[in-house]
Design a protein around this motif. Structure first.
Motif, PDB file in Angstrom:
ATOM      1  N   UNK A 158       0.826  -1.215   0.000  1.00  0.00           N
ATOM      2  CA  UNK A 158       0.000   0.000   0.000  1.00  0.00           C
ATOM      3  C   UNK A 158       0.857   1.261   0.000  1.00  0.00           C
ATOM      4  N   UNK A 159       1.881   1.266   0.854  1.00  0.00           N
ATOM      5  CA  UNK A 159       2.759   2.434   0.920  1.00  0.00           C
ATOM      6  C   UNK A 159       3.535   2.602  -0.384  1.00  0.00           C
ATOM      7  N   UNK A 160       4.015   1.507  -0.921  1.00  0.00           N
ATOM      8  CA  UNK A 160       4.747   1.582  -2.187  1.00  0.00           C
ATOM      9  C   UNK A 160       3.849   2.122  -3.293  1.00  0.00           C
ATOM     10  N   UNK A 161       2.620   1.634  -3.332  1.00  0.00           N
ATOM     11  CA  UNK A 161       1.677   2.075  -4.360  1.00  0.00           C
ATOM     12  C   UNK A 161       1.391   3.575  -4.241  1.00  0.00           C
ATOM     13  N   UNK A 162       1.284   4.071  -3.019  1.00  0.00           N
ATOM     14  CA  UNK A 162       1.042   5.503  -2.817  1.00  0.00           C
ATOM     15  C   UNK A 162       2.182   6.331  -3.394  1.00  0.00           C
ATOM     16  N   UNK A 163       3.409   5.908  -3.133  1.00  0.00           N
ATOM     17  CA  UNK A 163       4.564   6.656  -3.636  1.00  0.00           C
ATOM     18  C   UNK A 163       4.675   6.547  -5.162  1.00  0.00           C
ATOM     19  N   UNK A 164       4.365   5.391  -5.704  1.00  0.00           N
ATOM     20  CA  UNK A 164       4.424   5.232  -7.156  1.00  0.00           C
ATOM     21  C   UNK A 164       3.378   6.099  -7.851  1.00  0.00           C
ATOM     22  N   UNK A 165       2.180   6.147  -7.286  1.00  0.00           N
ATOM     23  CA  UNK A 165       1.133   7.000  -7.863  1.00  0.00           C
ATOM     24  C   UNK A 165       1.547   8.469  -7.835  1.00  0.00           C
ATOM     25  N   UNK A 166       2.169   8.881  -6.751  1.00  0.00           N
ATOM     26  CA  UNK A 166       2.606  10.281  -6.659  1.00  0.00           C
ATOM     27  C   UNK A 166       3.726  10.566  -7.663  1.00  0.00           C
ATOM     28  N   UNK A 167       4.652   9.626  -7.823  1.00  0.00           N
ATOM     29  CA  UNK A 167       5.729   9.801  -8.799  1.00  0.00           C
ATOM     30  C   UNK A 167       5.163   9.946 -10.201  1.00  0.00           C
ATOM     31  N   UNK A 168       4.165   9.115 -10.523  1.00  0.00           N
ATOM     32  CA  UNK A 168       3.539   9.188 -11.839  1.00  0.00           C
ATOM     33  C   UNK A 168       2.840  10.528 -12.039  1.00  0.00           C
ATOM     34  N   UNK A 169       2.180  10.998 -11.014  1.00  0.00           N
ATOM     35  CA  UNK A 169       1.471  12.280 -11.089  1.00  0.00           C
ATOM     36  C   UNK A 169       2.445  13.431 -11.339  1.00  0.00           C
ATOM     37  N   UNK A 170       3.587  13.382 -10.666  1.00  0.00           N
ATOM     38  CA  UNK A 170       4.578  14.457 -10.800  1.00  0.00           C
ATOM     39  C   UNK A 170       5.182  14.483 -12.206  1.00  0.00           C
ATOM     40  N   UNK A 171       5.468  13.306 -12.777  1.00  0.00           N
ATOM     41  CA  UNK A 171       6.121  13.243 -14.088  1.00  0.00           C
ATOM     42  C   UNK A 171       5.155  13.429 -15.250  1.00  0.00           C
ATOM     43  N   UNK A 172       3.874  13.214 -15.021  1.00  0.00           N
ATOM     44  CA  UNK A 172       2.882  13.212 -16.105  1.00  0.00           C
ATOM     45  C   UNK A 172       2.920  14.453 -17.007  1.00  0.00           C
ATOM     46  N   UNK A 173       3.114  15.663 -16.470  1.00  0.00           N
ATOM     47  CA  UNK A 173       3.059  16.845 -17.349  1.00  0.00           C
ATOM     48  C   UNK A 173       4.258  16.987 -18.289  1.00  0.00           C
TER      49      UNK A 173
END
Length: 407
Positions: A158-173
């Motif tokens: 769960x914690x890993x998934x939270x960090x991965x989702x945030x990383x994806x959000x940051x790089x998306x633009x």
């Protein structure tokens, strides 16, 4: 020195020797050793600069350096990407603190990653700063998975998934191609490699990255390593993509792209060797050496052939062909030592032996240097034992390896 096919120097095979015998022979191996190589100094320079600028909140300066490194395709002598080394240094304090907490079975303090998140607000639209923060999230995600999964699997996922989702959000633009920023594409590839669904497009992602930075062999090595999990469902995928990369980068590396893609994959998964074209791999290794006469690279290949490709005993998972291919690569050690090795870089040998990615703690740097030198000299002494059994010595120089007769 004996000569094999293609003019390559080889050493005769010897009977099995005791460790005591081999240790005695190491005293007759004359090989300069560099405890700190030019490659290590270059990596440390970039990482330390990134760390210093982050600690001093000089994010504009850090961004400028990362952008310049991307634009100029700046690398270390051994080919490490400078922009990614700067980003590594900039996030290292936060990631190390999180890893230390997890090793102590504690929840990492959110203060570190929150401080990095504030940088995104202070430097809006800056891809270099976004790169640092996204990669910090990615590293912490891996830390949760690798350190805590066995003891608390659900929480770690769960914690890993939270960090991965945030990383994806940051790089998306950010579009790495439009920005001409290999570091952004490399980060997106690493992020996509964590997701099975996105992993299906990993080959295309890496093809795009390699297309804008064909000299960056670190990307090809990462590609092979990240494709290993796909071998379970698609056994041919690594071979297909390695050949595609070889074709894509032929003007730069000739057959070397094939070798770069397979190099780390073969270490990560012994079964990756089953479809390997050994002759093509060796040709690529020769092409790389011809292009980069760098002792860091020579030591990498020598350690790989000596240690990573050492014969496996009683491994029933490998076919007869797989064992034969390993032996063929292992035997390349002879001509690598005889024709190219001039100085020993001990850390490469110790890291190859200990596989740092698979252990939680490593010995001190001094211990690694000692271990690496001891490992390399034992391997070389055993390989050329028949030539120095009469009391003679083996010496290494820029002109090649030569034998000094006993006095």
């Amino acid at each position: 020195m004996l000569t094999g096919s293609g003019g390559k120097s080889v050493a005769p095979k010897m009977r099995k020797m005791s460790e005591k015998d081999i240790d005695a022979l190491t005293k007759r191996i004359i090989l300069p050793s560099l405890p700190v190589s030019d490659e290590e100094m270059a990596r440390a320079t970039h990482q330390d600069k990134g760390q210093k600028l982050a600690r001093q909140d000089r994010w504009t300066e850090l961004s400028r350096r990362i952008r310049y490194a991307d634009e100029s395709r700046l690398t270390t002598p051994g080919g490490e990407t400078a922009s990614l080394l700067l980003a590594f240094g900039a996030r290292s304090d936060v990631v190390s603190a999180a890893e230390d907490a997890l090793h102590d079975n504690a929840e990492p303090s959110p203060e570190g990653i929150e401080a990095l998140e504030e940088v995104l607000e202070e430097e809006p639209g800056d891809y270099a700063c976004a790169l640092v923060v996204a990669l910090a999230h990615l590293d912490i995600a891996w830390a949760w998975h690798s350190i805590m999964f066995e003891s608390t699997p659900e929480k770690s996922l769960n914690r890993a998934h939270e960090h991965l989702e945030r990383a994806e959000e940051i790089l998306a633009p950010y579009d790495g191609v439009a920005l001409d920023a290999p570091s952004v594409l490399a980060a997106q590839c690493a992020l996509n490699a964590t997701n099975e669904k996105r992993g299906r497009h990993l080959a295309e992602d890496y093809a795009t990255l390699i297309g804008i930075d064909p000299e960056g062999h670190r990307h090809m090595r990462a590609m092979g390593r990240h494709m290993v999990p796909l071998l379970r469902k698609s056994p041919n995928v690594l071979e297909i993509e390695a050949r595609r990369v070889a074709s894509q980068t032929e003007d730069v590396w000739q057959a070397g792209g094939y070798t770069w893609v397979y190099l780390d994959a073969l270490t990560a998964d012994p079964q990756a060797i089953e479809l390997l074209d050994a002759d093509f791999f060796i040709e690529g290794m020769e092409n790389i050496i011809d292009r980069k006469r760098d002792q860091h690279v020579i030591n990498q290949f020598a350690a790989f052939c000596a240690i990573s490709m050492a014969p496996l005993k009683q491994d029933k998972q490998l076919s007869r062909r797989g064992h034969a291919t390993r032996e063929q690569l292992h035997d390349c050690l002879d001509w690598l030592l005889a024709d190219y090795l001039q100085e020993l870089h001990p850390l490469i040998w110790s890291q190859t032996l200990l596989a740092p990615g698979q252990v939680s703690m490593l010995p001190s740097r001094r211990a690694l240097v000692v271990k690496g030198r001891q490992t390399a000299l034992r391997i070389i002494a055993a390989r050329f034992a028949s030539e120095i059994a009469d009391g003679s010595s083996i010496a290494f120089s820029p002109q090649g390896m030569y034998r000094l007769p006993a006095l």
